[in-house]
Write a protein that holds these residues in place. Structure first.
Motif, PDB file in Angstrom:
ATOM      1  N   THR A  46       0.843  -1.199   0.000  1.00 17.99           N
ATOM      2  CA  THR A  46       0.000   0.000   0.000  1.00 17.99           C
ATOM      3  C   THR A  46       0.876   1.245   0.000  1.00 17.99           C
ATOM      4  O   THR A  46       1.963   1.254   0.594  1.00 17.99           O
ATOM      5  CB  THR A  46      -0.914   0.053   1.243  1.00 17.99           C
ATOM      6  OG1 THR A  46      -0.098  -0.079   2.398  1.00 17.99           O
ATOM      7  CG2 THR A  46      -1.966  -1.029   1.232  1.00 17.99           C
ATOM      8  N   ARG A  47       0.394   2.272  -0.692  1.00 20.07           N
ATOM      9  CA  ARG A  47       1.072   3.578  -0.689  1.00 20.07           C
ATOM     10  C   ARG A  47       0.028   4.682  -0.710  1.00 20.07           C
ATOM     11  O   ARG A  47      -1.068   4.486  -1.249  1.00 20.07           O
ATOM     12  CB  ARG A  47       1.975   3.735  -1.915  1.00 20.07           C
ATOM     13  CG  ARG A  47       3.163   2.841  -1.805  1.00 20.07           C
ATOM     14  CD  ARG A  47       4.182   3.097  -2.866  1.00 20.07           C
ATOM     15  NE  ARG A  47       5.039   1.917  -2.956  1.00 20.07           N
ATOM     16  CZ  ARG A  47       5.894   1.681  -3.920  1.00 20.07           C
ATOM     17  NH1 ARG A  47       6.031   2.542  -4.904  1.00 20.07           N
ATOM     18  NH2 ARG A  47       6.616   0.596  -3.920  1.00 20.07           N
ATOM     19  N   LEU A  48       0.408   5.813  -0.167  1.00 18.51           N
ATOM     20  CA  LEU A  48      -0.497   6.960  -0.168  1.00 18.51           C
ATOM     21  C   LEU A  48      -0.220   7.793  -1.416  1.00 18.51           C
ATOM     22  O   LEU A  48       0.791   8.479  -1.503  1.00 18.51           O
ATOM     23  CB  LEU A  48      -0.254   7.785   1.100  1.00 18.51           C
ATOM     24  CG  LEU A  48      -1.439   8.602   1.570  1.00 18.51           C
ATOM     25  CD1 LEU A  48      -2.572   7.710   2.034  1.00 18.51           C
ATOM     26  CD2 LEU A  48      -1.019   9.545   2.686  1.00 18.51           C
ATOM     27  N   ILE A  49      -1.121   7.697  -2.395  1.00 13.06           N
ATOM     28  CA  ILE A  49      -0.986   8.490  -3.630  1.00 13.06           C
ATOM     29  C   ILE A  49      -2.366   9.042  -3.958  1.00 13.06           C
ATOM     30  O   ILE A  49      -3.380   8.417  -3.636  1.00 13.06           O
ATOM     31  CB  ILE A  49      -0.485   7.633  -4.824  1.00 13.06           C
ATOM     32  CG1 ILE A  49       0.671   6.711  -4.409  1.00 13.06           C
ATOM     33  CG2 ILE A  49      -0.033   8.522  -5.992  1.00 13.06           C
ATOM     34  CD1 ILE A  49       1.079   5.706  -5.470  1.00 13.06           C
ATOM     35  N   MET A  50      -2.436  10.169  -4.619  1.00 17.23           N
ATOM     36  CA  MET A  50      -3.702  10.810  -4.986  1.00 17.23           C
ATOM     37  C   MET A  50      -4.578  11.049  -3.752  1.00 17.23           C
ATOM     38  O   MET A  50      -5.806  10.980  -3.847  1.00 17.23           O
ATOM     39  CB  MET A  50      -4.484   9.936  -5.975  1.00 17.23           C
ATOM     40  CG  MET A  50      -3.818   9.794  -7.335  1.00 17.23           C
ATOM     41  SD  MET A  50      -4.832   8.779  -8.422  1.00 17.23           S
ATOM     42  CE  MET A  50      -4.503   9.557  -9.983  1.00 17.23           C
ATOM     43  N   GLY A  51      -3.940  11.258  -2.631  1.00 21.25           N
ATOM     44  CA  GLY A  51      -4.706  11.527  -1.410  1.00 21.25           C
ATOM     45  C   GLY A  51      -5.483  10.335  -0.902  1.00 21.25           C
ATOM     46  O   GLY A  51      -6.409  10.483  -0.101  1.00 21.25           O
ATOM     47  N   THR A  52      -5.137   9.142  -1.375  1.00 19.50           N
ATOM     48  CA  THR A  52      -5.870   7.973  -0.916  1.00 19.50           C
ATOM     49  C   THR A  52      -4.914   6.784  -0.772  1.00 19.50           C
ATOM     50  O   THR A  52      -3.782   6.828  -1.243  1.00 19.50           O
ATOM     51  CB  THR A  52      -7.034   7.643  -1.888  1.00 19.50           C
ATOM     52  OG1 THR A  52      -7.866   6.659  -1.278  1.00 19.50           O
ATOM     53  CG2 THR A  52      -6.563   7.121  -3.224  1.00 19.50           C
ATOM     54  N   VAL A  53      -5.384   5.740  -0.102  1.00 13.55           N
ATOM     55  CA  VAL A  53      -4.539   4.552   0.067  1.00 13.55           C
ATOM     56  C   VAL A  53      -4.675   3.677  -1.175  1.00 13.55           C
ATOM     57  O   VAL A  53      -5.753   3.236  -1.525  1.00 13.55           O
ATOM     58  CB  VAL A  53      -4.951   3.741   1.320  1.00 13.55           C
ATOM     59  CG1 VAL A  53      -4.049   2.519   1.478  1.00 13.55           C
ATOM     60  CG2 VAL A  53      -4.882   4.610   2.562  1.00 13.55           C
ATOM     61  N   GLU A  55      -3.635   0.249  -3.062  1.00 16.18           N
ATOM     62  CA  GLU A  55      -3.176  -1.102  -2.719  1.00 16.18           C
ATOM     63  C   GLU A  55      -3.023  -1.936  -3.993  1.00 16.18           C
ATOM     64  O   GLU A  55      -3.894  -1.893  -4.875  1.00 16.18           O
ATOM     65  CB  GLU A  55      -4.224  -1.755  -1.806  1.00 16.18           C
ATOM     66  CG  GLU A  55      -3.858  -3.168  -1.403  1.00 16.18           C
ATOM     67  CD  GLU A  55      -5.024  -3.919  -0.758  1.00 16.18           C
ATOM     68  OE1 GLU A  55      -6.188  -3.522  -0.958  1.00 16.18           O
ATOM     69  OE2 GLU A  55      -4.748  -4.915  -0.077  1.00 16.18           O
ATOM     70  N   ILE A  56      -1.904  -2.641  -4.075  1.00 17.39           N
ATOM     71  CA  ILE A  56      -1.734  -3.580  -5.195  1.00 17.39           C
ATOM     72  C   ILE A  56      -1.389  -4.954  -4.619  1.00 17.39           C
ATOM     73  O   ILE A  56      -0.502  -5.072  -3.772  1.00 17.39           O
ATOM     74  CB  ILE A  56      -0.633  -3.128  -6.180  1.00 17.39           C
ATOM     75  CG1 ILE A  56      -0.968  -1.731  -6.748  1.00 17.39           C
ATOM     76  CG2 ILE A  56      -0.489  -4.140  -7.322  1.00 17.39           C
ATOM     77  CD1 ILE A  56       0.047  -1.206  -7.744  1.00 17.39           C
ATOM     78  N   ALA A 189      -8.785   8.474 -10.345  1.00 21.12           N
ATOM     79  CA  ALA A 189      -8.381   7.279  -9.582  1.00 21.12           C
ATOM     80  C   ALA A 189      -8.738   6.013 -10.367  1.00 21.12           C
ATOM     81  O   ALA A 189      -7.933   5.083 -10.446  1.00 21.12           O
ATOM     82  CB  ALA A 189      -9.048   7.273  -8.210  1.00 21.12           C
ATOM     83  N   GLY A 190      -9.934   6.002 -10.942  1.00 24.71           N
ATOM     84  CA  GLY A 190     -10.344   4.842 -11.744  1.00 24.71           C
ATOM     85  C   GLY A 190      -9.428   4.647 -12.941  1.00 24.71           C
ATOM     86  O   GLY A 190      -9.028   3.524 -13.260  1.00 24.71           O
ATOM     87  N   TYR A 191      -9.054   5.766 -13.566  1.00 28.06           N
ATOM     88  CA  TYR A 191      -8.144   5.695 -14.717  1.00 28.06           C
ATOM     89  C   TYR A 191      -6.769   5.172 -14.276  1.00 28.06           C
ATOM     90  O   TYR A 191      -6.159   4.340 -14.961  1.00 28.06           O
ATOM     91  CB  TYR A 191      -8.019   7.075 -15.372  1.00 28.06           C
ATOM     92  CG  TYR A 191      -7.109   7.082 -16.575  1.00 28.06           C
ATOM     93  CD1 TYR A 191      -7.535   6.549 -17.789  1.00 28.06           C
ATOM     94  CD2 TYR A 191      -5.819   7.607 -16.492  1.00 28.06           C
ATOM     95  CE1 TYR A 191      -6.693   6.535 -18.892  1.00 28.06           C
ATOM     96  CE2 TYR A 191      -4.974   7.605 -17.597  1.00 28.06           C
ATOM     97  CZ  TYR A 191      -5.421   7.072 -18.792  1.00 28.06           C
ATOM     98  OH  TYR A 191      -4.582   7.046 -19.881  1.00 28.06           O
ATOM     99  N   ALA A 212      -7.785   1.589  -5.444  1.00 26.57           N
ATOM    100  CA  ALA A 212      -7.461   2.997  -5.191  1.00 26.57           C
ATOM    101  C   ALA A 212      -8.543   3.573  -4.281  1.00 26.57           C
ATOM    102  O   ALA A 212      -9.454   4.253  -4.741  1.00 26.57           O
ATOM    103  CB  ALA A 212      -7.385   3.770  -6.507  1.00 26.57           C
ATOM    104  N   GLY A 213      -8.465   3.249  -3.013  1.00 26.65           N
ATOM    105  CA  GLY A 213      -9.419   3.775  -2.032  1.00 26.65           C
ATOM    106  C   GLY A 213     -10.870   3.475  -2.377  1.00 26.65           C
ATOM    107  O   GLY A 213     -11.740   4.336  -2.222  1.00 26.65           O
ATOM    108  N   GLY A 214     -11.119   2.270  -2.880  1.00 30.06           N
ATOM    109  CA  GLY A 214     -12.511   1.887  -3.171  1.00 30.06           C
ATOM    110  C   GLY A 214     -12.807   1.763  -4.661  1.00 30.06           C
ATOM    111  O   GLY A 214     -13.852   1.250  -5.042  1.00 30.06           O
TER     112      GLY A 214
END
Ligand code: ADP
Ligand code: MG
Length: 329
Positions: A46-53, A55-56, A189-191, A212-214
């Motif tokens: 997990t990393r904090l990117i685009m203001g959200t958590v 996860e891969i 985020a979806g993109y 990406a955060g949901g």
């Protein structure tokens, strides 16, 4: 004759032995072959990117690294918080030479603006600033101010996807009016999830999950079964409303339960109706959209949230392979 029979029987017995030897070898190989695949560990990062958590989950750590790099690259292009991003420069200068990625997202947004008759509108920027939901969430309730009618009208005069002009030949995006502010928060985020999946595939990965955060895409399977994804119960923190099994499919959820502030017992959430200038208040508390790609799932979720249950479901029907789950108050 006796000898012959004896010998013949011995030969038969040996044949059976060889047969059993091969059978056990094949079973051994199959068992340990499958077992080997099953135990190849999955790594979850997990990393904090685009203001959200972000996860891969995948079995190849190098590929995960490459996918995170791609997500960071998308954020570098589309963030409203990074002053050097293409979107920030476009908002500041009124025009920008855009990457194929930004062009693709803006084009997809224009299409959804038309399909949703203005409910999905990436020019909501001035309204997002005015309502400042993120800022107000951290404030003491007594310090929150609701914007006045005049301010909302002023912001609305700069809202409309028709203010965006795309010069395809030169890859230039222009804003036709000053003070127009693009905000790709409902689609980027979806993109980014779709791009991360593309990079994982390029690296030979066939089974992975990107969240990406949901906004989620499930590639292939996890071990022998489909990926299992828990959809959040909008009114219970850490509660799961539903568990779904997915394979080569995206799901994105838009809700009023993560980013909102309360003023005089009323909830003001971060999705704004660009036709009225006010935060959406139509009884929907969460929309989950299932689609073949995460860009569509993410953007459509926001559009349906604005349109309301009936019109939202009608809009979803115009897209191939899309399913929707709406939770109302
Ligand atoms: P989340 O950020 O919780 O995943 P969404 O995908 O629905 O939720 O995106 C919400 C964000 O989209 C807002 O924070 C804002 O940046 C932007 N936005 C708000 N209203 C609209 C709208 N009507 N059309 C397009 N974008 C919007
Ligand atoms: Mg969205």
């Amino acid at each position: 004759m006796g000898k012959y029979f004896k010998e013949g029987r011995r030969e038969k017995g040996e044949g059976r032995k060889i047969f059993y030897f091969f059978l056990s070898s094949i079973l051994y190989l199959l068992f340990f072959g499958f077992y080997g695949c099953a135990v190849k560990p999955y790594h979850s990062q997990t990393r904090l990117i685009m203001g959200t958590v972000m996860e891969i989950v995948a079995q190849d750590e190098k590929a995960i690294e490459a996918a995170f790099k791609e997500i960071e690259h998308i954020d570098d292009l589309m963030s409203n918080y990074k002053p050097e991003s293409e979107i920030s420069r476009l908002n500041k200068d009124g025009q920008v030479k855009a990457s194929p990625e930004t062009l693709a997202v803006v084009k997809a947004s224009k299409k959804l603006f038309r399909f949703s008759e203005g409910a999905f509108d990436i020019t909501v920027g001035p309204l997002i600033k005015l309502w400042n939901v993120k800022g107000n969430m951290q404030k003491d309730a007594s310090l929150i101010r609701i914007p006045g009618e005049g301010k909302i009208k002023e912001a609305l005069s700069c809202v409309g996807t028709n203010f965006i002009d795309i010069d395809e030949k030169n890859s230039i995006i222009r804003l036709k009016k000053k003070s127009v502010i693009l905000d790709l928060g409902a689609i980027a985020a979806g993109y980014a999830v779709d791009r991360a999946i593309a990079v994982l595939k390029q690296n030979g990965v066939r089974n992975a999950l990107v969240n990406a955060g949901g906004e989620i895409y499930c590639l292939g399977k996890k071990g022998f079964s489909y990926w299992k994804v828990g959809l959040q119960n909008p009114r219970k923190k850490d509660g799961v409303a539903d568990i779904v099994k997915l394979r080569n499919r995206a799901v994105a959820t838009s809700g009023d339960y993560e980013q909102f502030f309360v003023y005089e017992n009323k909830r003001y959430a971060h999705i704004i109706d660009p036709r009225t200038g006010y935060p959406v208040d139509n009884g929907i508390i969460s929309v989950s959209v299932f689609a073949d790609d995460c860009t569509t799932a993410d953007a459509l979720g926001t559009a349906i949230f604005v349109l309301g249950k009936e019109k939202g479901e009608q809009l979803a029907k115009r897209f191939k392979n899309v399913e929707v789950k709406i939770i109302t108050k």
